[in-house]
Design an enzyme around this catalytic site. Structure first.
Site, mmCIF file in Angstrom:
data_model
loop_
_atom_site.group_PDB
_atom_site.id
_atom_site.type_symbol
_atom_site.label_atom_id
_atom_site.label_comp_id
_atom_site.label_asym_id
_atom_site.label_seq_id
_atom_site.Cartn_x
_atom_site.Cartn_y
_atom_site.Cartn_z
ATOM 1 C CD GLU A 41 -2.533 1.197 2.715
ATOM 2 O OE1 GLU A 41 -2.995 0.125 3.192
ATOM 3 O OE2 GLU A 41 -2.621 2.290 3.301
ATOM 4 N NE ARG A 45 0.385 7.799 5.645
ATOM 5 C CZ ARG A 45 0.440 6.807 6.514
ATOM 6 N NH1 ARG A 45 1.503 6.655 7.274
ATOM 7 N NH2 ARG A 45 -0.545 5.951 6.613
ATOM 8 C CE LYS A 129 -6.190 2.184 7.566
ATOM 9 N NZ LYS A 129 -5.100 2.812 6.840
HETATM 10 C C1 3PG Z 1 -1.678 3.506 8.344
HETATM 11 O O1 3PG Z 1 -1.680 4.504 7.707
HETATM 12 O O2 3PG Z 1 -2.310 2.539 7.967
HETATM 13 C C2 3PG Z 1 -0.957 3.511 9.659
HETATM 14 O O3 3PG Z 1 -0.063 4.557 9.750
HETATM 15 C C3 3PG Z 1 -0.253 2.252 9.945
HETATM 16 O O4 3PG Z 1 -0.058 2.196 11.312
HETATM 17 P P1 3PG Z 1 1.326 1.658 11.901
HETATM 18 O O5 3PG Z 1 2.336 2.714 11.579
HETATM 19 O O6 3PG Z 1 1.106 1.537 13.399
HETATM 20 O O7 3PG Z 1 1.629 0.349 11.258
#
Ligand code: 3PG
Length: 315
Positions: A41, A45, A129
């Site tokens: 994914e 960002r 999700k």
């Molecule tokens: C996301 O965007 O899905 C999250 O930032 C993932 O969370 P994590 O950094 O705790 O894995």
């Protein structure tokens, strides 16, 4: 769309990544595939997301590529134009969901509350999700939510690591887990593809949870099986349990076959947390199964090892 969800379910883990430089996308994707993870994914960002998706789609055809942190319909369009096969967002935005679904693309919006989940279902979604998963009560909360929403499934993301991964994946309403712990930003910046591959392998190992379950010994006939079991029992004080085709010795550790079973000498059973994910994992690595032996509970590999047939069994 359902085909994409099934692929994600088989892969089981979706690394969430943020790339500053799209030239890092292909080596990153290759490291993940080598580590056993063929889904990614790529989050919006950073400005590199769109081009990173395009590069992976073009150059790493084994990779299932999705776009994450998609906050607007414009970003969704850019991701889809670049070849993204699924779209993920941190929150539930009905206009983005409607837009992506209208384009016939798989959409998994972030949800954390029953209200958001019901709105997602109203728009026709079957998988959402659950974000941020750990901070929202983790797998215990998810199980409580799954009570009323019997047709909904989840991709938990947020706070998931190798240590708690199997807890989530053992819940059958969990399609896959997402997270940034495998391809951390610092590792991507440092182009440490070896460590990313290692973390992917570690995650896959935690997901599949292989353990030696039992060793099977072939004999020619029931009398020989009886005799073999008796010797082991007398020497070590092991228990003996009669079955139809075999005698189990020492609990379930050793299985003495009453007739020659598969394998020149016998078989070794390896148990796994998830047979449904282990079978595609091995196939992707070019390791074949004896197709006629595959069931929901077990599967034999095509090749023997040192005269032993090897089979996987569901824990
Ligand atoms: C996301 O965007 O899905 C999250 O930032 C993932 O969370 P994590 O950094 O705790 O894995």
């Amino acid at each position: 769309m359902d085909g994409i969800v099934e692929k994600i379910r088989q892969i089981g883990i979706v690394p969430v990544v943020a790339l500053d430089d799209d030239k890092q996308a292909v080596p990153l994707a290759k490291a993940l595939v080598e580590g056993g993870l063929s889904a990614i994914e790529v989050t919006f960002r950073t400005d590199a997301a769109e081009q990173a998706i395009r590069r992976i789609v073009e150059q790493v055809p084994d990779m299932l590529v999705g776009a994450g942190t998609v906050l607007t319909t414009q970003q969704a369009d850019r991701a889809i134009a670049a070849g993204a096969q699924f779209i993920v967002s941190p929150g539930f935005n009905p206009s983005v969901v409607r837009h992506v679904l209208a384009r016939g693309i798989c959409m998994m919006p972030g949800t954390a509350t029953p209200g958001e989940m019901e709105q997602a279902m109203e728009l026709g979604l079957k998988v959402v999700k659950f974000f941020p998963a750990e901070q929202n009560g983790g797998v215990a909360k998810l199980k409580a939510l799954a009570g009323p929403y019997t047709n909904l499934q989840w991709m938990p993301t947020g706070g998931i690591r190798a240590e708690n991964l199997a807890d989530y994946l053992s819940f059958d309403k969990v399609v896959a887990c997402g997270g940034t712990w495998i391809a951390k930003k610092e590792l991507i910046k440092a182009e440490n593809w070896g460590e990313i591959r290692h973390l992917a392998e570690q995650a896959v190992t935690a997901m599949l949870g292989f353990e030696v379950s039992h060793v099977g010994i072939n004999t020619d006939n029931p009398q020989q099986a009886e005799e073999t079991a008796r010797i082991l029992g007398a020497m070590f004080g092991f228990s003996m349990t009669q079955g139809n085709s075999s005698i189990f010795v020492d609990g379930k550790n050793v299985e003495i076959m009453k007739r020659p079973g598969l394998g020149k000498n016998g078989h070794i059973a390896i148990s796994t947390n998830t047979l449904a994910r282990a079978i595609p994992y091995f196939r992707n690595r070019g390791i074949a199964f004896r197709e006629e032996t595959i069931s929901a509970k077990a599967a034999y590999f095509k090749d023997e090892i040192a005269g032993f047939a090897i089979h996987l069994v569901q824990k």
